[in-house]
Design a protein around this motif. Structure first.
Motif, PDB file in Angstrom:
ATOM      1  N   ASN A  91       0.845  -1.197   0.000  1.00  0.00           N
ATOM      2  CA  ASN A  91       0.000   0.000   0.000  1.00  0.00           C
ATOM      3  C   ASN A  91       0.878   1.243   0.000  1.00  0.00           C
ATOM      4  N   LYS A  92       0.891   1.969  -1.116  1.00  0.00           N
ATOM      5  CA  LYS A  92       1.755   3.143  -1.253  1.00  0.00           C
ATOM      6  C   LYS A  92       1.333   4.275  -0.325  1.00  0.00           C
ATOM      7  N   GLN A  93       0.056   4.420  -0.090  1.00  0.00           N
ATOM      8  CA  GLN A  93      -0.389   5.483   0.814  1.00  0.00           C
ATOM      9  C   GLN A  93       0.080   5.219   2.241  1.00  0.00           C
ATOM     10  N   LEU A  94       0.030   3.948   2.655  1.00  0.00           N
ATOM     11  CA  LEU A  94       0.499   3.609   3.991  1.00  0.00           C
ATOM     12  C   LEU A  94       2.008   3.799   4.110  1.00  0.00           C
TER      13      LEU A  94
ATOM     14  N   TYR B 194       4.184   6.351   6.583  1.00  0.00           N
ATOM     15  CA  TYR B 194       5.321   5.984   7.430  1.00  0.00           C
ATOM     16  C   TYR B 194       6.500   6.937   7.199  1.00  0.00           C
ATOM     17  N   ILE B 195       6.768   7.249   5.930  1.00  0.00           N
ATOM     18  CA  ILE B 195       7.876   8.167   5.628  1.00  0.00           C
ATOM     19  C   ILE B 195       7.586   9.554   6.176  1.00  0.00           C
ATOM     20  N   THR B 196       6.350   9.989   6.080  1.00  0.00           N
ATOM     21  CA  THR B 196       5.978  11.303   6.621  1.00  0.00           C
ATOM     22  C   THR B 196       6.178  11.341   8.129  1.00  0.00           C
ATOM     23  N   ARG B 197       5.869  10.238   8.807  1.00  0.00           N
ATOM     24  CA  ARG B 197       6.083  10.177  10.259  1.00  0.00           C
ATOM     25  C   ARG B 197       7.569  10.225  10.591  1.00  0.00           C
TER      26      ARG B 197
END
Length: 338
Positions: free
Chosen positions: A253-256, A260-263
């Protein structure tokens, strides 16, 4: 009633012969055209190139900064001092000062390392943004394609219904000629045919709207281009298991993954902000060469005028310095930023 029927038949005849040649379009072709014309993907690719170029230790601040300077000084002095041996004096001077400065950060609370981590995370996030743009484009094209295909199937069904209504009118007319049906039955059948014609025209309009939506999803701006869908709605139903779907979601899932990267990026930005609590130690070096020449004219106390010959001066200045900076109080700005 006859005029209304004539209008409907003329409209059907006009709609049956499109003025623009239709191009066959499969689902795979629609997806390929949509990916090639997607501005969202182009923007994401440009942002990836920017992020990859910025992912460097030099941008993070690891290497020293070196600068060259060149200053030009021009001056005029007019001195009037009665107690001096030369009470009146004026002079002109000019000079150049080339120099070089170098600054190297020795310690700044691990800010350089955190900056490099942030640049790497931004580069990885840019890759995810491209994948998200591709997935979004494919999803929009697929939804628009099958929506148009559904509308096309409904048009075909209504066209068959219209043919049946036309045959029924012919049948009722034949029965009326042989005395087997009355005028009321014929008019009732004719009214049903007109209703079917209206539904057919409305459905044709729905198909045109669905095709325009498909062209918009594909990024096709040419209004003269028309497509004929070659896909089918007979799609075999697949069986899914909840556990398998959950594993695919976590793995692909690319959105998930982007979340994670944004976090992680938010945590890195917090570490960069917390680096302000540490002192900053820097090494600074300077090298300057000052060259100037001056000349003028003065009047002595007895009224004699004396010329001051041109005098040249040279100065070399080289320095190696350390600096330490630490913020003691900033009205809680660091706490707010954290």
């Amino acid at each position: 009633m006859t005029a209304y029927r004539l209008i409907i038949l003329l409209t059907l005849c006009i709609g049956a012969f499109p003025s623009v040649a239709q191009q066959p379009l499969s689902l795979s072709d629609a997806i390929q055209i949509g990916l090639e014309n997607s501005y969202q993907i182009r923007i994401a690719e440009t942002n990836r190139e920017i992020a990859e170029n910025s992912n460097d230790w030099a941008v993070a601040g690891r290497y020293p900064a070196i600068s060259l300077t060149l200053n030009n000084q021009n001056g005029y002095r007019n001195i009037n001092n009665p107690i001096s041996f030369i009470p009146e004096l004026y002079s002109f001077s000019t000079g150049f000062t080339p120099g070089a400065n170098a600054s190297l950060t020795l310690f700044d609370g691990y800010r350089v390392r955190y900056n490099k981590e942030r640049l790497e995370q931004e580069a990885l996030q840019s890759e995810q943004q491209i994948a998200l743009a591709v997935e979004s484009t494919i999803q929009q094209v697929i939804n628009a394609y099958y929506q148009a295909l559904v509308q096309q199937e409904q048009v075909d069904v209504l066209e068959e219904v219209l043919e049946l209504s036309r045959d029924r009118i012919a049948y009722q007319k034949a029965q009326q000629e042989f005395g087997q049906a009355g005028t009321f039955d014929f008019l009732q059948t004719q009214d049903a045919y007109l209703n079917d014609s209206t539904n057919y025209l409305l459905q044709k309009n729905n198909l045109d709207v669905a095709l325009r939506t498909l062209k918009q999803a594909m990024g096709v701006d040419d209004p003269t281009v028309s497509f004929r869908l070659t896909g089918e709605l007979d799609i075999p139903a697949a069986r899914y298991e909840l556990g398998g779907l959950r594993q695919k979601m976590l793995a692909a899932n690319k959105q998930l993954q982007d979340a994670y990267i944004t976090r992680e990026l938010a945590q890195t930005n917090r570490d960069i902000t917390q680096a302000n609590r540490y002192p900053r130690v820097a090494l600074n070096t300077t090298a300057n060469y000052d060259w100037s020449i001056s000349s003028g004219q003065g009047t002595t106390s007895n009224g004699e005028i004396r010329e001051i010959q041109a005098l040249a001066s040279r100065t070399v200045n080289v320095g190696l310095n350390f600096s330490v900076n630490y913020t003691l109080f900033d009205w809680g700005v660091r706490n707010i930023n954290e």
